[in-house]
Design a protein around this motif. Structure first.
Motif, PDB file in Angstrom:
ATOM      1  N   ALA A 195      14.132 -34.262  -1.110  1.00 23.65           N
ATOM      2  CA  ALA A 195      14.585 -32.896  -1.396  1.00 23.65           C
ATOM      3  C   ALA A 195      14.261 -31.941  -0.253  1.00 23.65           C
ATOM      4  O   ALA A 195      14.838 -30.859  -0.178  1.00 23.65           O
ATOM      5  CB  ALA A 195      13.943 -32.409  -2.684  1.00 23.65           C
ATOM      6  N   SER A 197      11.491 -31.968   3.443  1.00 23.24           N
ATOM      7  CA  SER A 197      10.165 -32.264   3.961  1.00 23.24           C
ATOM      8  C   SER A 197      10.225 -32.230   5.481  1.00 23.24           C
ATOM      9  O   SER A 197      11.295 -32.059   6.058  1.00 23.24           O
ATOM     10  CB  SER A 197       9.745 -33.647   3.459  1.00 23.24           C
ATOM     11  OG  SER A 197       8.407 -33.884   3.783  1.00 23.24           O
ATOM     12  N   TYR A 203      11.891 -38.707   3.219  1.00 25.31           N
ATOM     13  CA  TYR A 203      12.589 -37.742   4.074  1.00 25.31           C
ATOM     14  C   TYR A 203      13.518 -38.458   5.053  1.00 25.31           C
ATOM     15  O   TYR A 203      14.670 -38.081   5.236  1.00 25.31           O
ATOM     16  CB  TYR A 203      11.543 -36.907   4.826  1.00 25.31           C
ATOM     17  CG  TYR A 203      12.119 -36.055   5.931  1.00 25.31           C
ATOM     18  CD1 TYR A 203      12.900 -34.950   5.631  1.00 25.31           C
ATOM     19  CD2 TYR A 203      11.876 -36.356   7.260  1.00 25.31           C
ATOM     20  CE1 TYR A 203      13.433 -34.168   6.643  1.00 25.31           C
ATOM     21  CE2 TYR A 203      12.402 -35.579   8.277  1.00 25.31           C
ATOM     22  CZ  TYR A 203      13.185 -34.491   7.964  1.00 25.31           C
ATOM     23  OH  TYR A 203      13.712 -33.722   8.961  1.00 25.31           O
ATOM     24  N   LEU A 210      22.454 -39.107   5.841  1.00 23.15           N
ATOM     25  CA  LEU A 210      23.424 -38.049   6.141  1.00 23.15           C
ATOM     26  C   LEU A 210      24.078 -38.214   7.507  1.00 23.15           C
ATOM     27  O   LEU A 210      25.185 -37.747   7.716  1.00 23.15           O
ATOM     28  CB  LEU A 210      22.746 -36.673   6.035  1.00 23.15           C
ATOM     29  CG  LEU A 210      22.348 -36.271   4.611  1.00 23.15           C
ATOM     30  CD1 LEU A 210      21.489 -35.028   4.620  1.00 23.15           C
ATOM     31  CD2 LEU A 210      23.582 -36.039   3.750  1.00 23.15           C
ATOM     32  N   VAL A 211      23.387 -38.870   8.437  1.00 21.79           N
ATOM     33  CA  VAL A 211      23.981 -39.042   9.764  1.00 21.79           C
ATOM     34  C   VAL A 211      24.409 -40.494  10.006  1.00 21.79           C
ATOM     35  O   VAL A 211      24.569 -40.930  11.144  1.00 21.79           O
ATOM     36  CB  VAL A 211      23.035 -38.550  10.896  1.00 21.79           C
ATOM     37  CG1 VAL A 211      22.796 -37.056  10.759  1.00 21.79           C
ATOM     38  CG2 VAL A 211      21.715 -39.285  10.872  1.00 21.79           C
TER      39      VAL A 211
ATOM     40  N   PHE B 138      21.275 -28.740   6.924  1.00 21.80           N
ATOM     41  CA  PHE B 138      21.782 -29.876   6.140  1.00 21.80           C
ATOM     42  C   PHE B 138      22.340 -30.876   7.143  1.00 21.80           C
ATOM     43  O   PHE B 138      23.427 -30.680   7.693  1.00 21.80           O
ATOM     44  CB  PHE B 138      22.879 -29.365   5.194  1.00 21.80           C
ATOM     45  CG  PHE B 138      23.228 -30.308   4.069  1.00 21.80           C
ATOM     46  CD1 PHE B 138      22.909 -31.651   4.107  1.00 21.80           C
ATOM     47  CD2 PHE B 138      23.897 -29.825   2.941  1.00 21.80           C
ATOM     48  CE1 PHE B 138      23.230 -32.508   3.070  1.00 21.80           C
ATOM     49  CE2 PHE B 138      24.230 -30.665   1.890  1.00 21.80           C
ATOM     50  CZ  PHE B 138      23.896 -32.007   1.962  1.00 21.80           C
ATOM     51  N   PHE B 139      21.567 -31.923   7.396  1.00 22.97           N
ATOM     52  CA  PHE B 139      21.958 -32.891   8.420  1.00 22.97           C
ATOM     53  C   PHE B 139      23.316 -33.516   8.097  1.00 22.97           C
ATOM     54  O   PHE B 139      23.654 -33.741   6.938  1.00 22.97           O
ATOM     55  CB  PHE B 139      20.917 -34.021   8.524  1.00 22.97           C
ATOM     56  CG  PHE B 139      19.629 -33.617   9.193  1.00 22.97           C
ATOM     57  CD1 PHE B 139      19.408 -32.320   9.634  1.00 22.97           C
ATOM     58  CD2 PHE B 139      18.612 -34.549   9.406  1.00 22.97           C
ATOM     59  CE1 PHE B 139      18.219 -31.945  10.243  1.00 22.97           C
ATOM     60  CE2 PHE B 139      17.418 -34.190  10.009  1.00 22.97           C
ATOM     61  CZ  PHE B 139      17.213 -32.883  10.426  1.00 22.97           C
ATOM     62  N   GLY B 140      24.044 -33.830   9.147  1.00 22.12           N
ATOM     63  CA  GLY B 140      25.320 -34.531   8.972  1.00 22.12           C
ATOM     64  C   GLY B 140      26.474 -33.607   8.625  1.00 22.12           C
ATOM     65  O   GLY B 140      27.593 -34.068   8.425  1.00 22.12           O
ATOM     66  N   ILE B 164      14.528 -28.901   9.698  1.00 25.47           N
ATOM     67  CA  ILE B 164      14.135 -29.566   8.450  1.00 25.47           C
ATOM     68  C   ILE B 164      15.389 -29.833   7.636  1.00 25.47           C
ATOM     69  O   ILE B 164      16.162 -28.912   7.363  1.00 25.47           O
ATOM     70  CB  ILE B 164      13.164 -28.680   7.647  1.00 25.47           C
ATOM     71  CG1 ILE B 164      11.874 -28.494   8.455  1.00 25.47           C
ATOM     72  CG2 ILE B 164      12.850 -29.282   6.287  1.00 25.47           C
ATOM     73  CD1 ILE B 164      11.127 -27.260   8.094  1.00 25.47           C
ATOM     74  N   ASN B 165      15.572 -31.088   7.265  1.00 24.77           N
ATOM     75  CA  ASN B 165      16.763 -31.442   6.496  1.00 24.77           C
ATOM     76  C   ASN B 165      16.649 -30.908   5.069  1.00 24.77           C
ATOM     77  O   ASN B 165      15.719 -31.246   4.341  1.00 24.77           O
ATOM     78  CB  ASN B 165      16.916 -32.962   6.472  1.00 24.77           C
ATOM     79  CG  ASN B 165      18.124 -33.390   5.675  1.00 24.77           C
ATOM     80  OD1 ASN B 165      19.177 -32.749   5.742  1.00 24.77           O
ATOM     81  ND2 ASN B 165      18.001 -34.456   4.916  1.00 24.77           N
ATOM     82  N   LEU B 166      17.596 -30.087   4.681  1.00 24.45           N
ATOM     83  CA  LEU B 166      17.600 -29.512   3.327  1.00 24.45           C
ATOM     84  C   LEU B 166      19.025 -29.454   2.831  1.00 24.45           C
ATOM     85  O   LEU B 166      19.936 -29.115   3.593  1.00 24.45           O
ATOM     86  CB  LEU B 166      17.065 -28.082   3.366  1.00 24.45           C
ATOM     87  CG  LEU B 166      15.558 -27.865   3.349  1.00 24.45           C
ATOM     88  CD1 LEU B 166      15.275 -26.378   3.498  1.00 24.45           C
ATOM     89  CD2 LEU B 166      14.958 -28.364   2.048  1.00 24.45           C
ATOM     90  N   LYS B 167      19.218 -29.733   1.550  1.00 28.29           N
ATOM     91  CA  LYS B 167      20.549 -29.544   0.977  1.00 28.29           C
ATOM     92  C   LYS B 167      20.794 -28.043   0.858  1.00 28.29           C
ATOM     93  O   LYS B 167      19.860 -27.275   0.565  1.00 28.29           O
ATOM     94  CB  LYS B 167      20.634 -30.222  -0.386  1.00 28.29           C
ATOM     95  CG  LYS B 167      20.608 -31.737  -0.254  1.00 28.29           C
ATOM     96  CD  LYS B 167      21.174 -32.418  -1.468  1.00 28.29           C
ATOM     97  CE  LYS B 167      21.350 -33.894  -1.211  1.00 28.29           C
ATOM     98  NZ  LYS B 167      20.111 -34.604  -0.880  1.00 28.29           N
TER      99      LYS B 167
END
Lengths: 253, 329
Positions: A195, A197, A203, A210-211, B138-140, B164-167
């Protein structure tokens, strides 16, 4: 040795099957990389120093949440299992909170505690507390009354009654609850780290997903499984060392 | 007696066949599952859904919402959905692993959708102050690409900040409680952040670094199996875009319903979006630039050359429906 060889055979067979399925292109190899590629990704992440940092952060969170959740679960379970007034007050509260899926609390934890360590430890704490509470509550409240009467009839003091009668009788149930909580701690931790971190195994799983770095993502997933397995074995080892007479039942689980 | 029953049953059977035949539409109806990323940039699709422009094309469209186009892409690759609305960045990432993705049209272009929102009390008053700060991304997604371009434009590098990756929906809470100092996202999330922080918020936009495209994306397999369905989807979306541009108030109302942003806020940012159905050279350039960026910054393309991004675009259906919209050779 023979048992170790048999267990290794299963894992080796799984790896070979995975490699073959991936190489036959039955599933898009870009989305289902072979284990050789996943292992290579894990090696390069280890050499870069990133993976050890992630493992350290995740293990620290899991241990902190597990220890705090276990202590709280054992205490509340013991108190509500032995004292009727506490049972009447605490049990309904705990029963109302228990069905809330801990994953549903992830956004709330971010709002309350932010993205730092506190939110992760809180979520692991929450995930661990309830199974430990249930096991200690059941274990302690169901101790054979004859044991307690017999102990009291010979004038045993209250602290000795706990240490020599109640706890040993409840121990099998409590240990089962603690052991279940170990895997729960890792499940919750992954959800919490995904969620949001700064680092950690969960994380990285989310970030690499996502990538589209599927090999690294799968590497971290396998790593999470390995961490859960090591934690479980470590717990069994510690139980065996601390309670030698209990060894057999731990190994049978 | 048996013969009479047989005649009765035959009569019922014929009646059922006739009635079911009458119920059928003259043109064969197609079913499509459409994944839509939620954002202001998806307004023409919200309009197409609400006005049910699908119906006139004999389409039965099952719409599935996603927090971001990036997540719709996972469903598209898995075959859960047939077509999705996605920004360019996730498509470029996805093409490295799933070369069968195809863009059939761009429905929006904007160089002001992505923004940086920061806390003033974190010591951020200008873009230069982002150095050393924790920035939610939000990565990607296009947000990641914009974030990189934005800090580069300030003379900073990726190492000068902590991403920092976050939705996207979690960013508002993280910024509000001080877990991060800033975040990069698209609307409605920037407006939600502004609403939460009030005067403590500062917003930065750099329109010169990136023009985002919002695209209808499908797979080679779906296009080859259902080329006529793809044409019908395009015709319905063309109507949706025309309606959006001709009926600003109604389009804003429909978008308000979908995103929960107030109509005043939507009205103030509406002109940041250029809703149009096109396939332009800008799309090819954007895809190529991002492909090169990914190649340089990650090992995702290790041992692979960049795809021919022109081949990723299927222009034939749109060329047939709206020739003026296609400006790529």
């Amino acid at each position: 040795m023979r048992q170790f060889a048999l267990r290794s055979t299963g894992i080796i067979f799984l790896l070979i099957l995975w490699e073959l399925v991936s190489r036959t292109n039955l599933i898009d190899p870009g989305l289902f990389p072979p284990p050789s590629q996943v292992i290579s990704a894990l090696v390069s992440l280890t050499l870069s120093g990133q993976l050890p940092k992630d493992v350290f952060a995740s293990v620290l969170r899991a241990v902190a949440g597990f220890v705090l959740g276990s202590i709280a679960g054992l205490f509340v379970g013991a108190v509500s299992g032995r004292i009727r007034a506490f049972d009447a007050v605490l049990t309904p509260v705990v029963q109302v909170l228990r069905p809330i899926p801990v994953i549903a609390l992830v956004p709330l934890a971010i709002v309350w505690f932010g993205l730092g360590e506190a939110s992760k430890i809180f979520l692991v704490f929450w995930g661990v507390f309830f199974p430990v509470w249930v096991s200690s509550y059941l274990g302690i409240s169901r101790v054979d009354k004859n044991y307690i009467w017999a102990a009291r009839s010979i004038g045993i003091r209250r602290e000795k009654l706990w240490l020599q009668v109640i706890v040993p009788a409840a121990l099998p149930t409590i240990i089962t609850g603690l052991r279940t909580s170990i895997s729960l701690a890792f499940i919750v931790l992954v959800a919490a780290e995904m969620a949001g971190s700064y680092l950690g195994v969960g994380y990285r799983i989310s970030a690499y997903h996502l990538v589209f770095q599927i090999d690294k993502m799968m590497g971290y997933i396998v790593l999470m499984g390995a961490l859960g397995f090591i934690a479980d074995r470590t717990f069994a080892y510690l139980v065996n060392r601390a309670l030698p007479w209990y060894q057999l039942s731990v190994n049978q689980d | 007696m048996v013969f009479r029953n047989f005649k009765l049953m035959l009569g019922i059977l014929i009646l059922v066949l006739v009635v079911s035949g009458c119920g059928r539409v003259s043109e064969e109806e197609s079913r499509v599952t459409l994944g839509q990323g939620m954002g202001v940039l998806n307004a023409p699709i919200f309009v197409t859904n609400k006005m049910n422009f699908w119906e006139s094309q004999s389409l039965q469209v099952n719409v599935r919402p996603f927090v971001a186009g990036r997540l719709a892409l996972d469903s598209l690759i898995a075959g859960d959905i047939d077509i999705a609305t996605i920004g360019d960045t996730p498509v470029v990432y996805g093409l490295f692993k799933h070369p069968n993705l195809r863009i059939i049209a761009t429905v929006m272009e904007s160089n002001r959708d992505e923004k940086v929102i920061a806390r003033r009390d974190a010591g951020i008053d200008s873009p230069d102050d982002l150095k050393g700060k924790r920035i939610g991304v939000f990565f990607g997604t296009a947000g990641e690409y914009y974030a990189i371009r934005f800090i580069e434009a300030q003379g900073l590098s990726k190492e000068d900040v902590s991403f920092i990756n976050l939705k996207a929906p979690d960013m508002v809470a993280a910024l509000s409680n001080g877990s991060i100092d800033a975040y990069v996202s698209w609307e409605p999330h920037v407006q939600n952040g502004l609403r939460a922080l009030g005067d403590n918020a500062v917003v930065f936009v750099n329109p010169d670094i990136y023009t985002e495209t919002w695209n209808l994306v499908t797979t080679v397999e779906f296009f080859n199996n259902s080329p006529e369905t793809v044409r019908r989807v395009l015709r319905a979306v063309v109507r949706g875009v025309e309606y959006t541009n001709a009926n600003r108030k109604e389009a804003i109302d429909i978008t308000e319903e979908q995103l929960g942003l107030s109509r005043d806020v939507l009205d103030s940012i509406w002109d940041d979006y250029d809703f149009k159905v096109v396939l332009s050279e800008n799309l090819v350039t954007t895809l190529k630039n991002q492909g090169e960026w990914i190649q340089a910054s990650s090992d995702l393309s290790k041992g692979k050359s960049l795809p021919d991004y022109r081949q990723v675009i299927i222009d034939q259906p749109l060329r047939e429906i709206l020739p003026v919209a296609v400006s790529i050779p």
